[in-house]
Every structure is written in structure tokens, then in C-alpha cells.
Design a protein around this motif. Structure first.
Motif, mmCIF file in Angstrom:
data_model
loop_
_atom_site.group_PDB
_atom_site.id
_atom_site.type_symbol
_atom_site.label_atom_id
_atom_site.label_comp_id
_atom_site.label_asym_id
_atom_site.label_seq_id
_atom_site.Cartn_x
_atom_site.Cartn_y
_atom_site.Cartn_z
ATOM 1 N N ILE B 293 0.857 -1.180 0.000
ATOM 2 C CA ILE B 293 0.000 0.000 0.000
ATOM 3 C C ILE B 293 0.892 1.228 0.000
ATOM 4 C CG2 ILE B 293 -1.612 1.365 1.379
ATOM 5 C CD1 ILE B 293 -3.210 -1.032 1.811
ATOM 6 N N ALA B 294 0.752 2.025 -1.067
ATOM 7 C CA ALA B 294 1.554 3.239 -1.189
ATOM 8 C C ALA B 294 0.659 4.440 -0.959
ATOM 9 C CB ALA B 294 2.194 3.306 -2.574
ATOM 10 N N GLY B 295 1.281 5.561 -0.726
ATOM 11 C CA GLY B 295 0.503 6.780 -0.537
ATOM 12 C C GLY B 295 1.302 7.769 0.270
ATOM 13 N N VAL B 296 0.924 9.033 0.142
ATOM 14 C CA VAL B 296 1.563 10.050 0.961
ATOM 15 C C VAL B 296 1.063 9.857 2.394
ATOM 16 C CG1 VAL B 296 1.859 12.511 1.328
ATOM 17 C CG2 VAL B 296 1.597 11.619 -0.971
ATOM 18 N N GLU B 297 1.963 10.019 3.321
ATOM 19 C CA GLU B 297 1.574 9.831 4.707
ATOM 20 C C GLU B 297 0.366 10.687 5.063
ATOM 21 O OE1 GLU B 297 4.324 9.618 8.284
ATOM 22 O OE2 GLU B 297 5.667 9.490 6.561
ATOM 23 N N ILE B 476 0.144 -3.340 -6.000
ATOM 24 C CA ILE B 476 0.161 -2.149 -5.158
ATOM 25 C C ILE B 476 -1.191 -1.450 -5.203
ATOM 26 C CG2 ILE B 476 1.208 0.140 -4.790
ATOM 27 C CD1 ILE B 476 3.726 -0.897 -6.097
ATOM 28 N N GLY B 477 -1.716 -1.157 -4.029
ATOM 29 C CA GLY B 477 -2.895 -0.298 -3.942
ATOM 30 C C GLY B 477 -2.426 1.078 -3.489
ATOM 31 N N VAL B 478 -2.907 2.116 -4.141
ATOM 32 C CA VAL B 478 -2.481 3.469 -3.761
ATOM 33 C C VAL B 478 -3.601 4.141 -2.979
ATOM 34 C CG1 VAL B 478 -1.643 5.694 -4.567
ATOM 35 C CG2 VAL B 478 -1.078 3.615 -5.826
ATOM 36 N N MET B 479 -3.271 4.597 -1.798
ATOM 37 C CA MET B 479 -4.282 5.224 -0.947
ATOM 38 C C MET B 479 -4.235 6.731 -1.073
ATOM 39 S SD MET B 479 -4.807 3.402 2.719
ATOM 40 C CE MET B 479 -6.390 3.978 3.311
ATOM 41 N N VAL B 488 -2.247 -1.212 -8.929
ATOM 42 C CA VAL B 488 -1.355 -1.298 -10.091
ATOM 43 C C VAL B 488 -0.348 -2.441 -9.936
ATOM 44 C CG1 VAL B 488 -1.500 1.170 -10.622
ATOM 45 C CG2 VAL B 488 0.242 0.345 -9.049
ATOM 46 N N ASP B 489 0.232 -2.808 -11.061
ATOM 47 C CA ASP B 489 1.281 -3.826 -11.083
ATOM 48 C C ASP B 489 2.627 -3.090 -11.121
ATOM 49 O OD1 ASP B 489 3.202 -5.641 -11.762
ATOM 50 O OD2 ASP B 489 1.865 -6.807 -13.073
ATOM 51 N N PRO B 490 3.454 -3.296 -10.122
ATOM 52 C CA PRO B 490 4.698 -2.518 -10.054
ATOM 53 C C PRO B 490 5.630 -2.754 -11.246
ATOM 54 C CG PRO B 490 4.710 -4.281 -8.430
ATOM 55 C CD PRO B 490 3.323 -4.217 -8.980
ATOM 56 N N LEU B 491 5.502 -3.913 -11.884
ATOM 57 C CA LEU B 491 6.397 -4.198 -12.999
ATOM 58 C C LEU B 491 5.996 -3.429 -14.249
ATOM 59 C CD1 LEU B 491 6.898 -8.042 -12.578
ATOM 60 C CD2 LEU B 491 8.431 -6.177 -11.904
ATOM 61 N N GLU B 492 4.731 -3.017 -14.293
ATOM 62 C CA GLU B 492 4.257 -2.359 -15.512
ATOM 63 C C GLU B 492 3.909 -0.892 -15.284
ATOM 64 O OE1 GLU B 492 0.981 -4.711 -16.711
ATOM 65 O OE2 GLU B 492 2.212 -6.505 -16.989
#
Lengths: 302, 511
Positions: B293-297, B476-479, B488-492
Motif C-alpha cells: 500500500i503506497a501513498g503520501v503519509e 500495489i494499492g495506492v491510498m 497497479v502492477d509494479p512491474l508495468e
């Protein structure tokens, strides 16, 4: 005077000491210092005022001595709590216990159960305000109060201006909310915290004066009866904002007024009415807190 | 170019610990100087001495060749040295202009004791315009994004006319786009004649923006190089003292089984102010998969972890693990069914700093009979257990019977991982697993997470380090603002694309 306007007059009258404590105490609250010594400071003010009144009839000296003694207590509190980083609860508690103990000792030494300045006639300390006293309905409620009450009412405005429009007020709020921001800009937190505590001490002195000297000319030990703590409750409920906190003080004044005016009709159980302000304090704090945490989803303790 | 700032044998000791040892730093006028080093190397201590947040133990500071001794940060500012701290020094309930002018309020022309807020607003608006920042000076700070708050910090210093601007880890909380914007702004400030000292551990930024680099390790300067004459790998090697792999080998080829082990559906909760902070979050994780899970804090990741690790209650939605409903279970119940948790803040939630290593090594399994004898704890068993963890995970300790506070960030984190892995879980929640950890330990922790995945475990990885999420995750899910905006797929996917999602741009196509 009919019952309603008497209750409202008494409400303002009994709000005074609490209001003064609230408006002085909220500076320390905003500066992030919990000053539970308001109670002890107020009692010291009450005691010194009547004690000096026994020696002299000079009103100025009486005011001055009460203010001075409370300022000294305030400075001691500030030194221990701010400069020496002591535990504010323990220091405050010590002051709250020390003041009545010293008063009690002096009373015992003098061989009297309480202090009475016979020359003080409370009626002489009540002032009518021209113009305001002639307003129908409102006049009799707002006019005819001792000096302390007017100081308290004016302080609502003064505290608002000082807190939000002057450097002192801005810095006081900053050191309470983000002390690191203050330090990074060279704002000396200790200095402002000390002044904030001192303002609380001086206001408590006026509150104590009002309670013993202006109203009765009599000091009895323990006469503050928890008003300092009620003031703290009002400050917390009002989040240290002058107007809101003053309104909470007014609610407690109303409770007190109701207790006194209604107990006339209660006969033998009239003493029971005295618990109203304290009951109300617990109720308000509980409701306030329940409202605050209505959205709390954390499982941690704090 | 002339030297603007110089230190001679600057030393700072905290008790027996030497945080800075005879630092001789030279900064040229009008350059961007990068100071790099691992966490705990002493970069912040050095800067705090320059800014007089803390007094040096010994040594001297020279400004334009003259020795100076500041008495306070205010003094430093008056001499033209300003600092933007890693943790912002802002007052959240104050407005932007009040924050910029804090400490230098403009008094009213007639009533000197009052503050002239009208004039303050005007001056700040002009300042914002002059430097081309995009900010509303009347906005209350707590309503602003982290990137905007950082601009206020920079403006605060620019208003005070500083010549030297120190920035402490300025990019650690920004989206990739915000980072680019900041770097551009720094170059712009340099063009206007300001000298900039940039403290960071992100080597890409160093390479992109700086003119020269000073590397600090264990409180000492171990190298001064021109940026144009070095590269990332060389700097990393200087920082750590050995060759490091900047990215771990992640073969995404491990066969993912179709079996879903962990399902989150419409999970929702609110914070104390009643604002929804986790908003109908849904995702599922399969066996042998790392879901990042990615995202700005501050976009709900922290609350999401608290919900999933039993520290916070959900107001809606469900969590299923191996087909069972585990919504709102408590942390001990989660552990008992095979979920391991690496919490966000290792000292607040992961360890008790004032307790011994062995006591911490059994935290979370204190109810287990394995450590008891006749119903009471058996210290021999506990110590043996702790020793095993220390040996197996190569945790570097000074005193076996001492408290956890002796451990460095990386070793403290290793202790948590060792403890959590011991119960052989099937599912791992890893929140900010490498925050404040040195590069060497990062490598180790990443390897541990990958190994766990390769053994068939499922991992939920939450991190504000985008590169970490990108290199480890299989999906990856982006919050953004409490929602999962896209998967998204990190490889693509490029870092830029994810950056756009992190900034709230709705994706045109979701993988």
C-alpha cells in the motif's frame, strides 16, 4: 425584587469568583500548564484580604497585599513547575494543602475560629453603574455588584484581546500548542508560561478578595469550597476560549444561585441543595467528555 | 566562490556518546551542499548545532571567516542561517500568515501592543508572490497538505532574509511530484543567491540537485566529493562502509496460488474529529503474495494498519482471514490465528523500551505456557528463547540483560521481526518496516519479507517509501484520502504514474 431577578442577580454575583479564576487560569491552560493551585491561590487571597483588613482600613493596601501574596505563590508554582520541570499536580496539590494549613495555624495562634473585619459593610462595596442600572430587567441584574464582579466582566473582553491580538497572547498559545515551533524561532517558552501562571495567580487573588472581603468582611477557612476546581472544569469545557469558558462559569454560578434561592423553600433538607453546583460539575464534565469522544475508535487508553 | 560557513573540530557529546566528533565542514557561498549519512550518523546533530538548537560541546563555527557563537535559534536567523526541520515547526491551529510571521509580528501603527493582522496578511501575500509559491495565506495550517506546510516553513525563513537555508530530510514526506517541485524550487533559490544545505539519505536527490556532497558516518566526516565526480553506488558504499545492494533481488516469478487468504471489504472508520479516514477500503491478498500500500503519509494508511492490527475499531466493513470473519478482533486474537504484526511505530506499539530484551522477546505470547513453569514465568526459558532469536537474526546487542533502549533502530526492528516470525505465521502485516533503519538493516529486513513470501506466506506491506513498495510488492494499492484510488502492477507501472495516484489524480485505466 421578584424571585427570578433575584436568582439572576445572584447568578452574576456567585459567578464572579469562578469567572475571575477562569479568565486568569485559562492563560496557563493555553500555555500548556495545568494549574490546579487556583483553589489555594484564591484561598490565600481571601485570607490575606481580611487579615490585612483587621490591621488597616486602607482598601488599596488590602488589595495590594492580597495581589502580592498570590503573585509570590504564583511565582513559586511557576519556578517549580516551569523552571524546575516539577510535576504540576504535586506542586499544585501542595499549594492547595499548604494555604489552608497556614491559615488554620494563624487562626489558632490568634485564638479565633475565623477572621471578622467589623468595619466592613458589604453594602458599601456595591456600586451602581449609571445608565446600566436604569435599563429595565437587565439593570437590577447587572448593576449593584462589588468591584470584583465588574473586573470579571471586563476581563472577558480583555482576555479575548490579549489572547488573540497581542504578541503575548499569540506566544502563550504557541508554547501550549507546539512548543517546538516556539523554540525554533527563539520564543522563550519559560518566560511566557511564567507570566501566564502569574496572571492566573493575580486573578485568583481578586476572586479571593471578592469572596471574603468585598462580600462579607469575614474569612473562614475553606471558604473557597472548590471554586478553583470548578473554574478548572469550566476552562476545560470551554477549551480555554474566554467567552465559552466564561459561559461555563456562568452555568456554575446559576447552580449556586439556584441552590441558595431554592433552599428557602426546602426546609430541613435545604443543605442538600448545596450539592447542586458540584453535581452539575460532574454532569457537565461527563457530558462534555462523552461528546468529545463520540468519534473515538482507538482501543488505546488515551 | 568563497567559503560562507565553516566548522572547526565541532564536537557534540551526549554523556559518553559522541554524536559528532571533530567535524570540519566547509560550505561555499551559493552552492547546494548535500550532507548524507545513515540514520543516527549525526547529520541532524550537526545541523542543530549550526542552528543553535543545541550547544556544541567544543569546537568553533565560522561565518564568512569570522568566528560566531549563537545564543539561540533566533540569533542564528539574525545572522542569516535558517532551518527547515524534518518535523515541521508549525502551529496547526494558526493561519499561514500567522505561522510565517511567528516571532516577528508586525505591531499596529497606533496601538503598539496590538498586532496588525491586516498588514501581516499583505506582506505574506507579497512574499508568496515574490517566490512564486502557490499558497493562500489565510488558510489554517492543519487543513493543508504536507507539501504545502513545507512551503510555509521555507517561506518562514525567506521572510527572515536568511542567506543559508538548511533543510533536514525535506523530501521524506512528499509525493514524487512534490519532490520534483521542491528540487526545482531549491535550484531557483540557489539562482537567487541563497546557499542551501540539504540533509538527506536519498541519493537520487543528491545526484540531481547538489553541487558537492559530504558523507557522515558514526559522527565523523568520511568524505567530501563533488557531485559531478561521484555516483549513487559510491556514495552508498561510503555511507555504509561496504558494498550494498540498493535494491534486493525480487523474482516476482514465484508462482502465486489462486487461493485468497485475506479479504478486506468496504472497511471504514473515522477519527476523533468524526472525519472518515478509512473509506470503504477493499482488497484481497493471495497466498505467496506481497500486497503493497503506497501513498503520501496521512492518507489513512496509519489508521488502516491500526484497524487491521486490532488497535482501532471499524465502523463498517469486514475483514476475512482463511474464510473466517476477523473484523474488529483484538491484537492477541489476531496473533493466535497466525497473523504477525510489525507495527508502524516500533517504540510506541512494537516494543517496551524500558523493559529487558527477553521480556520484549515474548511480548504477544505472554499467555503461552511455553514460557511458564508451574504457572509462573520461567526466566530461564524466556532467556533461552531470547538468545535464540538474537543468534538467528544476528541482532547486535551490548548487554543481554539491558533494556531495549540500547538497540539501534535497525536492531530493534530485527527483534520485532524475530519475535513475530517465530510463531510461524501465514500472514504478515508489515507497516513502515524500515523507517529510521540503516541501509544495512534495510537489506536484511527486505530479504526477510521476501523469504517469507517465497515460503508461501502472504504479506500486507504499508510504507511511505515508494521505492520500497515498488521493489517488494507483487501488487500495489495506492491510498488517497482514505480510499484505495487504484491498484497497479509494479512491474508495468512507472514511479510517475503511481505519483499521480498518490496526489489524487484519478487513473484512466486501472490494471
Amino acid at each position: 425584587m421578584d424571585l427570578l431577578s433575584r436568582i439572576l442577580y445572584d447568578m452574576v454575583y456567585h459567578t464572579t469568583p469562578i469567572l475571575l479564576c477562569v479568565l486568569g487560569g485559562l492563560f496557563a491552560y493555553k500555555a500548556g500548564v495545568l494549574n490546579i493551585a487556583l483553589e489555594g491561590m484564591m484561598l490565600a487571597g481571601s485570607f490575606i484580604a481580611v487579615f490585612v483588613a483587621l490591621q488597616t482600613q486602607n482598601t488599596f493596601l488590602i488589595y495590594l497585599s492580597a495581589l502580592l501574596v498570590c503573585a509570590v505563590i504564583g511565582l513559586i508554582f511557576a519556578y517549580l513547575a516551569v523552571n524546575k520541570k516539577g510535576n504540576v499536580i504535586i506542586i499544585g496539590l501542595a499549594i492547595n494543602m499548604l494555604v489552608p494549613a497556614i491559615a488554620s495555624f494563624i487562626l489558632q495562634f490568634m485564638g479565633v475560629p475565623n477572621l471578622t473585619a467589623k468595619w466592613v459593610n458589604p453594602v458599601n462595596f456595591r456600586f451602581d453603574i449609571p445608565l446600566i442600572k436604569d435599563i429595565p430587567y437587565l439593570g437590577p441584574i447587572l448593576s449593584g455588584h462589588p468591584l470584583g464582579t465588574y473586573i470579571g466582566l471586563i476581563m472577558i473582553f480583555v482576555a479575548s484581546v490579549v489572547l488573540y491580538k497581542t504578541r503575548f497572547g499569540i506566544y502563550t498559545r504557541v508554547i501550549g500548542e507546539s512548543p517546538n515551533a516556539a523554540t525554533s524561532l527563539g520564543i522563550q517558552a519559560n518566560k511566557y508560561a511564567t507570566w501566564a501562571i502569574l496572571i492566573g495567580a493575580l486573578c485568583s487573588a481578586v476572586a479571593g478578595l471578592n469572596l471574603s472581603f468585598e462580600r462579607l468582611g469575614i474569612f473562614t477557612n475553606g471558604m473557597t469550597a472548590g471554586r478553583g476546581f470548578i473554574a478548572i472544569a469550566a476552562i476545560y469545557c470551554g477549551k480555554g476560549k474566554p467567552v465559552q469558558s466564561a459561559l461555563y462559569a456562568l452555568i456554575f454560578g446559576l447552580a449556586r444561585s439556584l441552590a441558595i434561592n431554592l433552599s428557602v423553600f426546602a426546609g430541613s433538607i435545604s443543605a442538600l441543595f448545596d450539592i447542586i453546583p458540584y453535581l452539575l460539575m460532574i454532569a457537565i464534565l461527563a457530558v462534555n467528555s462523552a461528546y468529545e469522544i463520540r468519534n473515538f475508535r482507538m482501543r488505546t487508553y488515551w | 566562490m568563497s567559503t560562507i560557513l565553516e566548522t572547526k573540530d565541532l564536537t557534540k557529546k551526549f554523556g559518553d556518546f559522541t554524536a559528532n566528533d571533530k567535524i570540519n565542514l566547509t560550505v561555499e557561498e551559493g552552492e547546494i551542499k548535500a550532507i548524507v549519512g545513515e540514520n543516527g550518523a549525526g547529520k541532524s546533530t550537526l545541523m542543530n548545532m549550526l542552528y543553535r538548537q543545541i550547544p556544541p560541546t567544543s569546537g568553533e563555527i565560522f561565518l564568512r571567516g569570522k568566528p560566531i557563537e549563537f545564543q539561540s535559534p533566533r540569533d542564528a536567523i539574525q545572522h542569516g542561517i535558517g532551518m527547515v526541520h524534518q518535523h515541521f515547526m508549525l502551529v496547526p491551529s494558526f493561519k499561514v500568515y500567522e505561522n510565517i510571521l511567528l516571532g516577528t509580528e508586525i505591531p499596529d501603527a497606533k496601538l503598539r501592543f496590538l498586532v496588525d493582522s491586516k498588514k501581516e496578511q499583505q506582506e505574506c501575500a507579497e512574499l508568496v508572490k515574490k517566490y512564486g509559491f502557490d499558497l493562500d495565506v489565510n488558510e489554517v495550517v492543519e487543513n493543508l497538505s504536507v507539501g504545502q506546510q513545507q512551503k510555509i516553513e521555507i517561506l518562514k525563513m525567506l521572510y527572515r532574509n536568511v542567506d543559508i537555508l538548511i533543510l533536514d530530510e525535506p523530501t521524506s514526506v512528499l509525493t514524487p511530484q512534490e519532490v520534483d517541485e521542491l528540487l526545482l524550487q531549491l535550484k531557483e533559490l540557489k539562482a537567487q543567491g541563497k546557499t542551501i544545505i540539504l540533509i538527506t539519505h536519498k541519493l537520487r536527490e543528491v545526484m540531481e540537485v547538489s553541487d558537492s556532497v559530504t558523507v557522515i558516518k558514526k559522527g565523523q566526516i568520511i568524505g567530501n566529493v563533488k557531485t559531478s565526480e561521484t555516483n549513487e553506488a559510491e556514495l552508498a558504499q561510503m555511507m555504509v562502509g561496504r558494498k550494498v545492494l540498493l535494491t534486493v533481488q525480487n523474482d516476482h516469478s514465484v508462482q502465486e496460488s489462486p487461493e485468497t487468504i485475506y479479504t478486506v471489504r468496504d472497511l471504514t472508520t473515522n477519527n476523533t474529529y468524526g472525519n472518515v479516514v478509512v473509506d470503504h477500503v477493499s482488497f484481497e491478498i493471495r497466498k505467496g503474495e506481497i500486497y503493497g500500500i503506497a501513498g503520501v503519509e496521512g492518507n489513512g494508511q496509519s489508521e488502516l494498519v491500526k484497524l487491521l492490527s486490532g488497535m482501532m475499531e471499524a465502523t463498517g466493513g469486514t475483514v476475512h482471514y482463511k474464510g473466517e470473519d476477523i473484523t474488529n478482533l483484538w491484537a492477541n486474537e489476531l496473533r493466535s490465528i497466525g497473523i504477525a504484526i510489525i507495527p508502524e511505530d516500533r517504540y510506541a506499539q512494537g516494543l517496551c523500551k524500558e523493559m529487558t530484551l527477553s521480556a520484549n522477546s515474548i511480548a504477544g505470547s505472554t499467555r503461552s505456557d511455553a514460557f511458564k513453569k508451574n504457572g509462573v514465568y520461567d526466566s530461564k526459558k524466556i532467556r533461552e528463547h531470547c538468545q535464540k532469536l538474537i543468534d538467528r537474526y544476528e541482532i547486535r546487542i551490548a548487554d543481554f540483560d539491558g533494556t531495549v533502549s540500547q538497540l539501534s533502530g535497525g536492531n530493534a526492528q530485527k527483534l520485532i521481526i524475530a519475535r513475530e516470525m517465530r510463531s510461524q505465521p501465514d500472514f504478515l502485516i508489515a507497516s513502515q518496516p524500515t523507517r529510521g533503519v540503516d541501509i544495512g538493516a534495510i537489506e536484511f529486513i527486505h530479504q526477510q519479507i521476501l523469504d517469507f513470501r517465497n515460503r508461501g506466506g502472504a504479506v500486507l506491506l504499508i510504507s511511505s517509501e515508494l521505492s520500497e513498495v515498488m521493489s517488494l510488492s507483487d501488487r500495489i494499492g495506492v491510498m488517497y484520502k482514505g480510499k484505495i484510488l487504484g491498484e497497479v502492477d509494479p512491474l508495468e507501472t512507472s514511479e510517475t504514474q503511481i505519483g499521480l495516484l498518490m496526489a489524487g489524480a484519478v487513473p484512466q485505466e486501472v490494471v
